[in-house]
Design a protein around this motif. Structure first.
Motif, PDB file in Angstrom:
ATOM      1  N   GLU A  99      -5.609   7.793   7.077  1.00 10.82           N
ATOM      2  CA  GLU A  99      -6.573   6.973   6.342  1.00 10.82           C
ATOM      3  C   GLU A  99      -6.302   5.475   6.464  1.00 10.82           C
ATOM      4  N   VAL A 100      -5.137   5.083   6.959  1.00 11.52           N
ATOM      5  CA  VAL A 100      -4.765   3.669   7.049  1.00 11.52           C
ATOM      6  C   VAL A 100      -5.393   3.071   8.306  1.00 11.52           C
ATOM      7  N   ALA A 101      -5.974   1.884   8.171  1.00 10.43           N
ATOM      8  CA  ALA A 101      -6.684   1.235   9.269  1.00 10.43           C
ATOM      9  C   ALA A 101      -5.740   0.806  10.396  1.00 10.43           C
ATOM     10  N   HIS A 138       0.931   7.642  14.578  1.00 10.32           N
ATOM     11  CA  HIS A 138       0.123   7.001  13.541  1.00 10.32           C
ATOM     12  C   HIS A 138       0.799   5.750  12.992  1.00 10.32           C
ATOM     13  N   ILE A 139       2.116   5.773  12.860  1.00 13.05           N
ATOM     14  CA  ILE A 139       2.824   4.557  12.428  1.00 13.05           C
ATOM     15  C   ILE A 139       2.581   3.450  13.443  1.00 13.05           C
ATOM     16  N   ASN A 140       2.689   3.757  14.718  1.00 18.89           N
ATOM     17  CA  ASN A 140       2.409   2.764  15.755  1.00 18.89           C
ATOM     18  C   ASN A 140       0.978   2.239  15.639  1.00 18.89           C
ATOM     19  N   ARG A 141       0.048   3.131  15.404  1.00 18.38           N
ATOM     20  CA  ARG A 141      -1.370   2.756  15.313  1.00 18.38           C
ATOM     21  C   ARG A 141      -1.642   1.803  14.169  1.00 18.38           C
ATOM     22  N   VAL A 142      -1.016   2.039  13.006  1.00 18.50           N
ATOM     23  CA  VAL A 142      -1.320   1.212  11.837  1.00 18.50           C
ATOM     24  C   VAL A 142      -0.552  -0.108  11.843  1.00 18.50           C
ATOM     25  N   ILE A 184       7.665   1.268   5.500  1.00 18.91           N
ATOM     26  CA  ILE A 184       8.881   1.828   4.922  1.00 18.91           C
ATOM     27  C   ILE A 184       8.606   3.320   4.795  1.00 18.91           C
ATOM     28  N   CYS A 185       9.298   4.136   5.589  1.00 17.85           N
ATOM     29  CA  CYS A 185       8.929   5.547   5.708  1.00 17.85           C
ATOM     30  C   CYS A 185      10.045   6.477   5.264  1.00 17.85           C
ATOM     31  N   GLU A 186       9.749   7.271   4.229  1.00 17.06           N
ATOM     32  CA  GLU A 186      10.675   8.307   3.786  1.00 17.06           C
ATOM     33  C   GLU A 186      10.240   9.694   4.258  1.00 17.06           C
ATOM     34  N   ALA A 187       9.118   9.776   4.943  1.00 14.78           N
ATOM     35  CA  ALA A 187       8.639  11.058   5.465  1.00 14.78           C
ATOM     36  C   ALA A 187       9.419  11.443   6.711  1.00 14.78           C
ATOM     37  N   ASP A 188       9.412  12.735   7.027  1.00 14.90           N
ATOM     38  CA  ASP A 188       9.973  13.177   8.296  1.00 14.90           C
ATOM     39  C   ASP A 188       9.075  12.653   9.414  1.00 14.90           C
ATOM     40  N   VAL A 189       9.693  12.093  10.446  1.00 14.46           N
ATOM     41  CA  VAL A 189       8.915  11.508  11.540  1.00 14.46           C
ATOM     42  C   VAL A 189       8.999  12.407  12.761  1.00 14.46           C
ATOM     43  N   VAL A 226       0.863  -1.161   0.000  1.00 15.54           N
ATOM     44  CA  VAL A 226       0.000   0.000   0.000  1.00 15.54           C
ATOM     45  C   VAL A 226       0.908   1.221   0.000  1.00 15.54           C
ATOM     46  N   HIS A 227       0.564   2.217  -0.788  1.00 20.95           N
ATOM     47  CA  HIS A 227       1.365   3.441  -0.838  1.00 20.95           C
ATOM     48  C   HIS A 227       0.578   4.582  -0.226  1.00 20.95           C
ATOM     49  N   ALA A 228       1.263   5.380   0.584  1.00 21.08           N
ATOM     50  CA  ALA A 228       0.666   6.605   1.102  1.00 21.08           C
ATOM     51  C   ALA A 228       1.630   7.741   0.839  1.00 21.08           C
ATOM     52  N   PRO A 229       1.139   8.857   0.346  1.00 20.47           N
ATOM     53  CA  PRO A 229       2.027  10.016   0.200  1.00 20.47           C
ATOM     54  C   PRO A 229       2.599  10.393   1.571  1.00 20.47           C
ATOM     55  N   ALA A 230       3.707  11.073   1.553  1.00 25.33           N
ATOM     56  CA  ALA A 230       4.394  11.449   2.798  1.00 25.33           C
ATOM     57  C   ALA A 230       3.667  12.597   3.483  1.00 25.33           C
ATOM     58  N   SER A 231       2.474  12.287   4.002  1.00 22.18           N
ATOM     59  CA  SER A 231       1.706  13.308   4.710  1.00 22.18           C
ATOM     60  C   SER A 231       0.937  12.667   5.855  1.00 22.18           C
ATOM     61  N   LEU A 232       0.714  13.450   6.883  1.00 26.58           N
ATOM     62  CA  LEU A 232      -0.032  12.978   8.039  1.00 26.58           C
ATOM     63  C   LEU A 232      -1.475  12.646   7.657  1.00 26.58           C
TER      64      LEU A 232
END
Length: 181
Positions: free
Chosen positions: A58-60, A80-84, A68-73, A47-53
């Motif tokens: 939107e991810v369940a 949200h990463i923990n949640r998904v 795999i995260c290229e966004a600033d964390v 699944v792809h998500a743009p690098a935005s909060l």
């Protein structure tokens, strides 16, 4: 650095750390080369998500095994990463150079709220990525069978995987008590 090193290490280290990844979320504005590497793992849904909060919202909950995260964390993105992520979830991400201790201390402090294992790992040069895991350890729990069965790789292999986590003493001392391994 050769262009194949980064995507192979960004993807295969977390994929071979997780016991049985099925759903992978790629957070990136340019995900193609990362998705190509994920596709080497049979039976995995990407699944792809743009690098935005907003996209991450939107991810369940609990629907992803590897991120795999290229966004600033920051704290919100980490939450949200923990949640998904599933209960055994693993994330790989970019971060500030290990020489930027203050920036990394803040990030690692935020991640420590969610992950049991938080470890930097090296690419072919001095650049590092960061792996955070809810359960599996990247050197103790590497899935050797999965790593050995990957075809067409130019850099990543079962020897590179644990070796990438070796850090010099000055890094170990600087981040003592901050890095969780």
């Amino acid at each position: 650095m050769r262009e194949f090193v980064y995507p192979e290490m960004m993807v295969h280290v977390p994929m071979c750390t997780h016991k049985a990844p099925q759903n992978v979320l790629v957070i990136s504005e340019a995900p193609k080369r990362l998705q190509t590497e994920v596709a080497r793992h049979e039976g995995v849904v990407v699944v792809h998500a743009p690098a935005s909060l907003e996209a991450l919202r939107e991810v369940a909950d609990g629907s992803v095994d590897v991120v795999i995260c290229e966004a600033d964390v920051d704290a919100a993105v980490a939450g949200h990463i923990n949640r998904v992520l599933s209960e055994e979830g693993v994330v790989s991400m970019r971060h500030a150079s290990l020489e930027e201790v203050q920036a990394n201390t803040v990030l690692l402090g935020v991640l420590s709220n969610y992950f049991k294992v938080i470890m930097p790992y090296r690419l072919a040069n001095e650049e590092t990525l960061l792996l955070a895991s809810k359960g599996n350890h990247p050197t103790a729990d590497i899935n050797l069978h999965r790593a050995d069965m990957l075809d067409g790789l130019e850099y990543y292999n079962t020897d590179i995987h644990p070796a990438a986590f070796a850090m010099p003493n000055y890094i170990r001392k600087t981040y003592l008590g901050i890095i969780r391994n």
